[in-house]
Design an enzyme around this catalytic site. Structure first.
Site, PDB file in Angstrom:
ATOM      1  N   ASP A  56      39.077  46.243  38.883  1.00  0.00           N
ATOM      2  CA  ASP A  56      39.609  44.880  38.816  1.00  0.00           C
ATOM      3  C   ASP A  56      38.412  43.967  39.055  1.00  0.00           C
ATOM      4  OD1 ASP A  56      40.572  42.354  39.392  1.00  0.00           O
ATOM      5  OD2 ASP A  56      42.264  43.063  40.584  1.00  0.00           O
ATOM      6  N   VAL A  57      37.972  43.246  38.017  1.00  0.00           N
ATOM      7  CA  VAL A  57      36.722  42.478  38.140  1.00  0.00           C
ATOM      8  C   VAL A  57      36.826  41.331  39.148  1.00  0.00           C
ATOM      9  CG1 VAL A  57      35.921  43.037  35.796  1.00  0.00           C
ATOM     10  CG2 VAL A  57      37.217  40.912  36.183  1.00  0.00           C
ATOM     11  N   ASN A  83      33.660  41.025  29.482  1.00  0.00           N
ATOM     12  CA  ASN A  83      34.693  40.628  28.525  1.00  0.00           C
ATOM     13  C   ASN A  83      36.035  40.264  29.164  1.00  0.00           C
ATOM     14  OD1 ASN A  83      36.207  40.832  25.790  1.00  0.00           O
ATOM     15  ND2 ASN A  83      37.195  42.373  27.090  1.00  0.00           N
ATOM     16  N   TYR A 151      41.308  27.388  32.389  1.00  0.00           N
ATOM     17  CA  TYR A 151      40.582  28.221  31.419  1.00  0.00           C
ATOM     18  C   TYR A 151      39.311  27.512  30.946  1.00  0.00           C
ATOM     19  CZ  TYR A 151      39.830  31.335  27.403  1.00  0.00           C
ATOM     20  OH  TYR A 151      39.296  32.227  26.493  1.00  0.00           O
ATOM     21  N   LYS A 155      35.447  28.734  31.534  1.00  0.00           N
ATOM     22  CA  LYS A 155      34.559  29.120  30.425  1.00  0.00           C
ATOM     23  C   LYS A 155      33.316  28.224  30.377  1.00  0.00           C
ATOM     24  CE  LYS A 155      36.757  32.745  28.916  1.00  0.00           C
ATOM     25  NZ  LYS A 155      36.163  34.093  28.845  1.00  0.00           N
TER      26      LYS A 155
HETATM   27  P1  NAP Z   1      43.557  40.167  25.859  1.00  0.00           P
HETATM   28  O1  NAP Z   1      43.960  40.930  24.664  1.00  0.00           O
HETATM   29  O2  NAP Z   1      44.571  39.443  26.675  1.00  0.00           O
HETATM   30  O3  NAP Z   1      42.720  41.176  26.806  1.00  0.00           O
HETATM   31  C1  NAP Z   1      42.230  40.770  28.043  1.00  0.00           C
HETATM   32  C2  NAP Z   1      41.588  41.959  28.711  1.00  0.00           C
HETATM   33  O4  NAP Z   1      41.055  41.554  29.990  1.00  0.00           O
HETATM   34  C3  NAP Z   1      42.570  43.092  28.960  1.00  0.00           C
HETATM   35  O5  NAP Z   1      41.944  44.326  28.721  1.00  0.00           O
HETATM   36  C4  NAP Z   1      42.882  42.910  30.442  1.00  0.00           C
HETATM   37  O6  NAP Z   1      43.279  44.100  31.077  1.00  0.00           O
HETATM   38  C5  NAP Z   1      41.520  42.491  30.955  1.00  0.00           C
HETATM   39  N1  NAP Z   1      41.606  41.917  32.295  1.00  0.00           N
HETATM   40  C6  NAP Z   1      42.296  40.822  32.701  1.00  0.00           C
HETATM   41  N2  NAP Z   1      42.140  40.645  34.023  1.00  0.00           N
HETATM   42  C7  NAP Z   1      41.341  41.644  34.460  1.00  0.00           C
HETATM   43  C8  NAP Z   1      40.812  41.993  35.726  1.00  0.00           C
HETATM   44  N3  NAP Z   1      41.099  41.291  36.835  1.00  0.00           N
HETATM   45  N4  NAP Z   1      40.008  43.083  35.801  1.00  0.00           N
HETATM   46  C9  NAP Z   1      39.729  43.815  34.712  1.00  0.00           C
HETATM   47  N5  NAP Z   1      40.198  43.543  33.484  1.00  0.00           N
HETATM   48  C10 NAP Z   1      41.005  42.464  33.369  1.00  0.00           C
HETATM   49  O7  NAP Z   1      42.488  39.054  25.485  1.00  0.00           O
HETATM   50  P2  NAP Z   1      41.226  39.079  24.464  1.00  0.00           P
HETATM   51  O8  NAP Z   1      41.515  38.114  23.405  1.00  0.00           O
HETATM   52  O9  NAP Z   1      40.829  40.458  24.143  1.00  0.00           O
HETATM   53  O10 NAP Z   1      40.147  38.390  25.430  1.00  0.00           O
HETATM   54  C11 NAP Z   1      38.971  39.048  25.838  1.00  0.00           C
HETATM   55  C12 NAP Z   1      37.961  37.999  26.209  1.00  0.00           C
HETATM   56  O11 NAP Z   1      37.703  37.172  25.067  1.00  0.00           O
HETATM   57  C13 NAP Z   1      38.400  37.039  27.331  1.00  0.00           C
HETATM   58  O12 NAP Z   1      37.323  36.759  28.185  1.00  0.00           O
HETATM   59  C14 NAP Z   1      38.789  35.787  26.571  1.00  0.00           C
HETATM   60  O13 NAP Z   1      38.690  34.626  27.346  1.00  0.00           O
HETATM   61  C15 NAP Z   1      37.780  35.814  25.443  1.00  0.00           C
HETATM   62  N6  NAP Z   1      38.201  34.985  24.307  1.00  0.00           N
HETATM   63  C16 NAP Z   1      39.185  35.399  23.464  1.00  0.00           C
HETATM   64  C17 NAP Z   1      39.546  34.585  22.413  1.00  0.00           C
HETATM   65  C18 NAP Z   1      40.591  34.982  21.418  1.00  0.00           C
HETATM   66  O14 NAP Z   1      40.800  34.228  20.479  1.00  0.00           O
HETATM   67  N7  NAP Z   1      41.233  36.135  21.542  1.00  0.00           N
HETATM   68  C19 NAP Z   1      38.940  33.336  22.243  1.00  0.00           C
HETATM   69  C20 NAP Z   1      37.963  32.955  23.130  1.00  0.00           C
HETATM   70  C21 NAP Z   1      37.582  33.788  24.156  1.00  0.00           C
HETATM   71  P3  NAP Z   1      44.820  44.386  31.519  1.00  0.00           P
HETATM   72  O15 NAP Z   1      45.376  45.210  30.407  1.00  0.00           O
HETATM   73  O16 NAP Z   1      44.665  45.132  32.804  1.00  0.00           O
HETATM   74  O17 NAP Z   1      45.494  43.046  31.691  1.00  0.00           O
END
Ligand code: NAP
Length: 246
Positions: A56-57, A83, A151, A155
């Site tokens: 858990d980060v 990530n 958020y 960021k």
């Molecule tokens: P996602 O599908 O919701 O995945 C988020 C990931 O983060 C999941 O694997 C989740 O694990 C993990 N996580 C959350 N809290 C955590 C914690 N305390 N310790 C360890 N792992 C944790 O979202 P995503 O789109 O892949 O996002 C990944 C990154 O990309 C994020 O930083 C997000 O802000 C960034 N981002 C995404 C987008 C987009 O359009 N998708 C745009 C801009 C930035 P669990 O399964 O345990 O919850």
């Protein structure tokens, strides 16, 4: 020599696709995440010596034990992809619950700091010295969406940490960069698919991109020699609202 990468939040979304892409391109990947079954499944799909390690980060002790386990298993780390990230419910700034604010800050910026600190310690002590850190920022590291105070603040803070870590990392051959994503098709982009609130209050179904587009950019950044760095890269849906302020 084997190249060791650690990807946080590797159980699903961008982290999952990127971890598998790195593994398919020669990296041994540590899948770090909270959901053991999910990260183990990703490690299995990645094959080779890739492993899942629960972390858990937002918990500094959990991050310490992640890096201790990486050190004892592999002896080094060459790449950290910070990530893991979360969003808070999209409510007006004055209605944000304190626990939602704290959760976003704890995961999105404190978590990145804890992992960066542990990676620095290992990267500067290992031989050969050095490594690369890539932070997952966002278009929200540049501009807000409505009702996104936690958020967006988190960021923007990631950008500050990328800059300061990239300066402090130089003397240890640690290259630090950031990828700013716009609308990758994951669970987090649910609002884009059903209709994201725009500054004028209207809802718009926004275009999204395949997370593989993001993974390929991370792979490129990771493939550079440590003498070269991509400080910032933006990978976004071409037609999403941003360019030209719309
Ligand atoms: P996602 O599908 O919701 O995945 C988020 C990931 O983060 C999941 O694997 C989740 O694990 C993990 N996580 C959350 N809290 C955590 C914690 N305390 N310790 C360890 N792992 C944790 O979202 P995503 O789109 O892949 O996002 C990944 C990154 O990309 C994020 O930083 C997000 O802000 C960034 N981002 C995404 C987008 C987009 O359009 N998708 C745009 C801009 C930035 P669990 O399964 O345990 O919850």
């Amino acid at each position: 020599m084997k190249q060791i990468a650690v990807v946080t939040g590797a159980g699903r979304g961008v982290g999952r696709v990127t971890a598998i892409t790195l593994a398919k391109n020669g990296w041994t990947v540590v899948m770090a995440g909270r959901d053991k079954a999910a990260i183990d499944a990703v490690a299995k799909e990645a094959g080779g010596e890739s492993v899942g390690i629960v972390c858990d980060v937002s918990n500094p002790e959990s991050v310490k034990s992640l890096f201790a386990e990486i050190k004892s298993k592999f002896g080094r780390v060459d790449l950290l992809f910070n990530n893991a990230g979360v969003v808070a419910p999209g409510v007006p700034l004055e209605d944000v619950k304190i626990e939602d604010w704290q959760n976003v800050i704890n995961v999105n910026i404190s978590g990145v700091f804890y992992c960066t600190q542990q990676a620095f310690a290992l990267m500067k002590s290992q031989k050969p010295m050095g490594g690369r850190i890539i932070n997952n920022g966002s278009i929200s590291a540049h501009v807000p969406r409505p009702n996104s105070s936690a958020y967006t603040a988190s960021k923007h803070a990631v950008t500050g940490l990328t800059k300061t870590a990239s300066l402090d990392g130089r003397k240890f051959d640690i290259a630090v960069g950031q990828i700013d994503i716009g609308n990758a098709n994951t669970d987090m982009a649910e609002q884009m698919r059903v209709g994201a609130t725009q500054p004028d209050g209207s809802k718009l179904i926004e275009p999204t991109i395949d997370p593989q587009n993001v993974a390929d950019a991370v792979l490129y950044m990771a493939s550079l020699p440590l003498s070269a760095n991509v400080p910032f890269i933006t990978v976004m849906a071409t037609k999403m609202p941003y360019t030209g302020r719309g």
